[in-house]
Structures are given as structure tokens and as C-alpha cells.
Design an enzyme around this catalytic site. Sequence first.
Site, mmCIF file in Angstrom:
data_model
loop_
_atom_site.group_PDB
_atom_site.id
_atom_site.type_symbol
_atom_site.label_atom_id
_atom_site.label_comp_id
_atom_site.label_asym_id
_atom_site.label_seq_id
_atom_site.Cartn_x
_atom_site.Cartn_y
_atom_site.Cartn_z
ATOM 1 N N ASP A 76 -57.977 -22.443 3.798
ATOM 2 C CA ASP A 76 -58.730 -22.179 2.550
ATOM 3 C C ASP A 76 -58.644 -23.269 1.469
ATOM 4 O OD1 ASP A 76 -59.162 -19.855 3.937
ATOM 5 O OD2 ASP A 76 -58.235 -18.508 2.490
ATOM 6 N N LYS A 88 -63.664 -16.130 7.234
ATOM 7 C CA LYS A 88 -63.052 -14.794 7.218
ATOM 8 C C LYS A 88 -63.363 -14.114 5.894
ATOM 9 C CE LYS A 88 -58.775 -16.722 5.435
ATOM 10 N NZ LYS A 88 -58.864 -16.143 4.081
ATOM 11 N N CYS A 100 -52.861 -16.180 1.816
ATOM 12 C CA CYS A 100 -53.440 -16.404 3.141
ATOM 13 C C CYS A 100 -52.563 -17.237 4.073
ATOM 14 C CB CYS A 100 -54.833 -17.010 2.997
ATOM 15 S SG CYS A 100 -55.996 -15.811 2.294
#
Length: 215
Positions: free
Chosen positions: A11, A110, A155
Amino acid sequence: MSNKKALIIIDIQNDFCPGGALAVPGGDEIVPAVNELSSLHKFDKVIATQDWHPPGHISFASGKDKEPFSEVKIDGVTQTLWPDHCVQESEGADFHPDLDLKPVDLILRKGSDPNIDSYSAFLENDKKTETGLHHYLKGMDIEEIFVCGLALDVCVYFSSLDGIKYNFKVNLIRDVSRGIDQPQGSVDEVLGNMEEKGVVITDSGEVKKHKTKRV
Ligand code: VGL
Ligand code: ZN
């Protein structure tokens, strides 16, 4: 033993960098180190993940009459409410402009189900809906993963723990990750939990000493 390794870059998107909707302090500082690692030919596969939410996503505080960073229970699952971030096709959802995508083999998106958040690169937050990443890695004979990126306490953390669940050898590259650290102390707490579960906390200097992959 295949000894095959993958780098998983979590990310590194505009919204998680300074100036973004859910900025992680120093999030952009890690980009040069990530680029160096991904281009070293140490890894058999390089994967980059991208948080990718539809407008009005379940994890967004807006429209719910709640403050960002507060927690709510939705169908028995605790959900942290975040500022709106990484909306599909928005500039905030783009990778940081300096992130080198040339060495990236797979981009995994995602969080696109409007009703389930997905912190981990392997499993959505219901803990059963698979992203398919472990099938890809197992299919490629990968045994060891190196995880880095944003946010360390969200994450990166959940991806690392699920990596252990799927029986990978998991390394967290500490200096190439940054956390939100809200509440303060979260980063230290997750580092402790990761070590307890068998994640090896390493740094980029150590990773650079690894053998270059067979080509
Ligand atoms: C993340 C909060 C919400 C992350 C994603 O990438 O760590 N954090 N969505
Ligand atoms: Zn998100």
C-alpha cells in the site's frame, strides 16, 4: 526446499503518504529503499498491493456520524472507521509517483467489497475471504516472504501474520515500513505480537546480504 523468495510491498499509495487522506508519518521516506530492494534481483517475485475501495466503503467514517479512528461493531466484527481513502481510480489510490513499478510482477488490489474491509494481502477482515495471494505464491513455489510498506500497524501487520498462517517464512523489513501509531504505542505492540507469532524482524541492510536469485 525451493528457497524461493517474494517481496511484498504493501500500500505505498498517495493517500498513505504525507498530504494524503490517511497519511502515515514519513510514509514517503521509504520509497527509495523499496525501489532499491525491488531492483536487486534478490526476489523471485515482487508483489505490490493497493488498497482499492469503492465510494461509501464500510470502513469510511463519513456518512456514519462517527469520528474517524473510532471503532464500531458491524455484524459482530470490530471495524475502525477511517477517513475516506484510496477510492478506486482516485489520485489518492495511485501508487506514490516515485515508486518503481518496473520490477513489480503482480499488483494485488484489496478492499473492493463495499461491505468487508481488507487489511491483509491474504485474507479479508472476515478472516475467510481469500484474496488469492497464497495460491499465487504457493503456485510459484515461494517459501519465504519479505514484507514492507504502509501501514506497519495495520496492513503490514495483518499481512505478516497471515503469511505465518499460510506457513510462509515471514520477514518484516522494519526500516522500510512506517506505522500510523494511533493509539500511540501500536507500532511497538504489533512488533511484539509479530515476533511472538514467528515473524522475523529484519532490516534492509540484512536483506541486501541475501543471495541474488538464480537467473
Ligand atoms: C490501511 C487503514 C485502512 C493500510 C488500509 O494500508 O494500512 N490502513 N486501510
Ligand atoms: Zn483501507
